[in-house]
Scaffold this active site. Structure first.
Site, PDB file in Angstrom:
ATOM      1  N   ALA A 160       0.834  -1.203   0.000  1.00 46.85           N
ATOM      2  CA  ALA A 160       0.000   0.000   0.000  1.00 46.85           C
ATOM      3  C   ALA A 160       0.862   1.242   0.000  1.00 46.85           C
ATOM      4  O   ALA A 160       1.952   1.259   0.575  1.00 46.85           O
ATOM      5  CB  ALA A 160      -0.886   0.001   1.231  1.00 46.85           C
ATOM      6  N   SER A 196      -2.485   2.082   3.953  1.00 47.29           N
ATOM      7  CA  SER A 196      -2.279   0.745   4.504  1.00 47.29           C
ATOM      8  C   SER A 196      -3.199   0.496   5.695  1.00 47.29           C
ATOM      9  O   SER A 196      -3.283   1.312   6.616  1.00 47.29           O
ATOM     10  CB  SER A 196      -0.836   0.579   4.970  1.00 47.29           C
ATOM     11  N   ASP A 231      -0.509  -9.310  10.275  1.00 46.63           N
ATOM     12  CA  ASP A 231      -0.151 -10.402   9.375  1.00 46.63           C
ATOM     13  C   ASP A 231       0.264 -11.579  10.243  1.00 46.63           C
ATOM     14  O   ASP A 231       1.008 -11.409  11.211  1.00 46.63           O
ATOM     15  CB  ASP A 231       1.027  -9.993   8.480  1.00 46.63           C
ATOM     16  N   GLU A 259      -3.808 -12.313  -0.157  1.00 44.00           N
ATOM     17  CA  GLU A 259      -2.973 -12.277   1.051  1.00 44.00           C
ATOM     18  C   GLU A 259      -3.663 -13.048   2.183  1.00 44.00           C
ATOM     19  O   GLU A 259      -4.365 -12.455   3.008  1.00 44.00           O
ATOM     20  CB  GLU A 259      -2.715 -10.827   1.494  1.00 44.00           C
ATOM     21  N   HIS A 308      -3.168 -11.662   5.908  1.00 42.46           N
ATOM     22  CA  HIS A 308      -3.451 -10.285   6.326  1.00 42.46           C
ATOM     23  C   HIS A 308      -4.846 -10.193   6.966  1.00 42.46           C
ATOM     24  O   HIS A 308      -5.858 -10.270   6.281  1.00 42.46           O
ATOM     25  CB  HIS A 308      -3.343  -9.373   5.092  1.00 42.46           C
TER      26      HIS A 308
HETATM   27 ZN   LIG Z   1      -0.640  -7.073   5.926  1.00 39.99          ZN
END
Ligand SMILES: [Zn+2]
Length: 258
Positions: free
Chosen positions: A161, A166, A175, A224, A227
């Site tokens: 990002a 972000s 994460d 992802e 995340h």
């Molecule tokens: Zn992340």
């Protein structure tokens, strides 16, 4: 005289009979009315149930979505946090981490939720590690610039990002990884036992996977599985059950977020 009295009595009797009949009729009418009222009440109850089902949707206002410290804050390619936004209630997470000196902070509410998630995973024999939580605007700027240098802007934008954009700056995002994924943030984490557990259970503790497989066109980010964004149990569960990304979910509810 007697005859008159008898006649009067007869008339009274008749009158009484009529009254009774009338009362019966009225009773019947009342019974009918009661039935009708019950039917109406039943219909009303059905309407109430329908309303309650709709009411169960988490209440969200557009203000919430664009208020930096709100847990529903929408942060994506088109919506950025203020450069100077720093959550006021950051704490160090109390779970296994990949890097002891890493970005191991989250906002209080998300840190507690992460502890609950890790404890539940432990119970199921799933060992997770926290990799990266809160990142400041400046940290994100440094990361993003290094990714641009490494892979070029277009490629970097698929997985990193731009500063302000972000979810990690919200302090509501962590994460996670596992030993089976070599403690890395890899898409193959999604195929591990740990990744599958996270996908199926994160919402129970208030987290969603922000960038699910096959949604790059919507979110702008590649898959992802690591995340996790905290949104609270109610909203995370609604989104999980909808099968949508947060953006799609909000659009379906009529928010103008484009
Ligand atoms: Zn992340």
């Amino acid at each position: 005289m007697k005859k008159w009295m008898l006649l009067s009595a007869f008339v009274l009797l008749l009158a009484a009979c009529n009254d009774e009949n009338q009362e019966d009729e009225m009773d019947e009418e009342e019974t009918e009315e009661t039935d009708t009222t019950e039917e109406i009440e039943e219909e009303e109850e059905e309407e109430v149930v329908e309303e309650e089902e709709q009411m169960q949707q988490v209440q969200i206002s557009e203000e919430d979505l664009f208020y930096d410290s709100h847990i529903y804050r929408l942060v994506d390619k088109n919506h950025a946090l203020a450069e100077d936004y720093v959550p006021s209630d950051l704490v160090t997470v109390d779970v296994r981490v990949v890097y002891e000196d890493g970005a191991n902070q989250l906002r209080q509410i998300a840190a507690q939720a992460l502890s609950n998630l890790f404890a539940a995973a432990d119970n199921d024999g799933i060992t997770l590690y926290a990799d990266s939580g809160y990142r400041s605007y400046d940290t994100q700027a440094g990361l993003y610039n290094s990714y641009v240098e490494r892979s070029g802007e277009a490629e970097a934008n698929r997985y990193s990002a731009q500063p302000g954009h972000s979810e990690h700056q919200t302090g509501l995002t962590m994460d996670v990884t596992s030993e089976s994924a070599n403690f890395q943030l890899l898409q193959s984490f999604g195929d591990t036992e740990e990744g599958i557990w996270v996908e199926e259970n994160a919402h129970r503790y208030g987290f969603i996977i922000s960038y699910p497989e096959g949604t790059e066109e919507i979110t702008g980010y590649m898959y992802e599985p690591w995340h996790l964004r905290f949104l609270g149990i109610s909203l995370a569960t609604e989104i999980y059950e909808s099968g949508l990304t947060y953006q799609e979910y909000l659009m379906e509810r009529g928010f103008d977020i484009e």
